[in-house]
Write a protein that holds these residues in place. Sequence first.
Motif, PDB file in Angstrom:
ATOM      1  N   MET A   1       0.870  -1.183   0.000  1.00 31.52           N
ATOM      2  CA  MET A   1       0.000   0.000   0.000  1.00 31.52           C
ATOM      3  C   MET A   1       0.911   1.239   0.000  1.00 31.52           C
ATOM      4  N   THR A   3       2.029   4.332   1.252  1.00 33.58           N
ATOM      5  CA  THR A   3       1.740   4.991   2.542  1.00 33.58           C
ATOM      6  C   THR A   3       2.025   6.494   2.468  1.00 33.58           C
ATOM      7  N   ILE A   6      -0.605   9.289   4.036  1.00 31.25           N
ATOM      8  CA  ILE A   6      -1.761   8.737   4.770  1.00 31.25           C
ATOM      9  C   ILE A   6      -1.912   9.508   6.073  1.00 31.25           C
ATOM     10  N   ARG A  10      -7.304   8.899   8.019  1.00 31.88           N
ATOM     11  CA  ARG A  10      -7.480   7.884   6.955  1.00 31.88           C
ATOM     12  C   ARG A  10      -7.013   6.520   7.454  1.00 31.88           C
ATOM     13  N   HIS A  11      -5.916   6.525   8.210  1.00 33.16           N
ATOM     14  CA  HIS A  11      -5.388   5.241   8.719  1.00 33.16           C
ATOM     15  C   HIS A  11      -6.389   4.603   9.679  1.00 33.16           C
ATOM     16  N   LEU A  14      -9.113   3.113   7.744  1.00 33.72           N
ATOM     17  CA  LEU A  14      -8.681   1.851   7.107  1.00 33.72           C
ATOM     18  C   LEU A  14      -8.659   0.727   8.149  1.00 33.72           C
ATOM     19  N   GLU A  15      -8.169   1.084   9.365  1.00 32.06           N
ATOM     20  CA  GLU A  15      -8.151   0.108  10.471  1.00 32.06           C
ATOM     21  C   GLU A  15      -9.584  -0.337  10.794  1.00 32.06           C
ATOM     22  N   ARG A  17     -11.986  -0.836   8.959  1.00 33.11           N
ATOM     23  CA  ARG A  17     -12.501  -1.869   8.037  1.00 33.11           C
ATOM     24  C   ARG A  17     -12.183  -3.267   8.534  1.00 33.11           C
TER      25      ARG A  17
END
Length: 344
Positions: A1, A3, A6, A10-11, A14-15, A17
């Motif tokens: 990915m 990075t 980021i 956003r991180h 993403l976490e 998810r």
Amino acid sequence: MNTKGITLTRHILLEQRVHPSATGELSMLLTQIGLVTKIITRAVSRAGLVDILGVTGEVNVHGEEVKRLDEYANQTFINVFGHSGLVCTLVSEEMEKPRHLSENCSHGKYTLFFDPLDGSSNIDVNGTIGTIFSIHHRLSGAQHRTDKEWSRVGSDQVVAGYVIFGPSTVLVYTAGNGVHGFTLDPSIGEFLLSHENIRIPSRGKTYSVNEGHYPFWQPHTRALVDYLKEKDPTTGRPYSSRYVGSLVADFHRTLLHGGIFLYPSDTKNPQGKLRLLYEAAPLAFVVEQAGGRAGTGHERILDIRPVDLHQRVPLIIGSKEDVIMAEEFCGGRKKRVREKREKT
Ligand code: P6P
């Protein structure tokens, strides 16, 4: 990915998810911690300019002089989370009792533990200081409060991390899926991913302890530090000594470069100096997630159930092999009868 660029937000999303059942509230809570940090950074970076240095004349629950920045940082947490709807109870080093944010308690799902500004004795000399945070689910769900809300075992933490106010402001956190660091870019006011999936080396070359307490240490602590200082190239000794006197600074260096940090019990501090709930336990969660180890010398930090809100514990934390070696000097970890964890 890729990075590049980021952001923390956003991180976190993403976490999120990774947890399909996530409602986004925990992500919002972490984002709010980022906001608190930016506000504190602004105050810390201008401390020398604004008449915010010095002391309030107050002392905190531990009998320590409260520096104005401590108070400012603590109040910032209260202000930001006061109407967030996310957190019902705040537990802070700077507050004798838990602070219930009644406007949030009908639906706030989380309890937030924090040391708003650790290492404050370094403030007036422009030293590195930090904030430490730990997030638990509320014991009783969103219905009512219990007075045992604070008595939480470290292994039940949902999120933990710290912020280091050094040459740059870096936020490091874990949500149980690795450890990640973000550096604040003040020009855009965003935390950008700078240390993805931090792993602590299995062994280091430095030890970090206040050797001024040597006369008060227990014999096994003296033996350990003497051993680390002995010359034996086959075992990578002598270790170098590094000690800032600010837990977050000493821990962050240990996390990135490996080695061992100790604040042991001694005749002056039979329980050690550092607090379990908002210092040792969050850093223990981070270090274990990075492949390291944290204990008192006799037991795993994350297994300890506190009996007092501001309970102190001895702390040995860092590279797994170094901490195991230190525990051998302490006589090793007691065998624990695993607590039956009531699932709430
Ligand atoms: P000593 C700062 O006051 C603090 O709580 C931690 O940040 C730090 O690790 C420790 O105390 C330093 O204590 O006894 O070495 O001054």
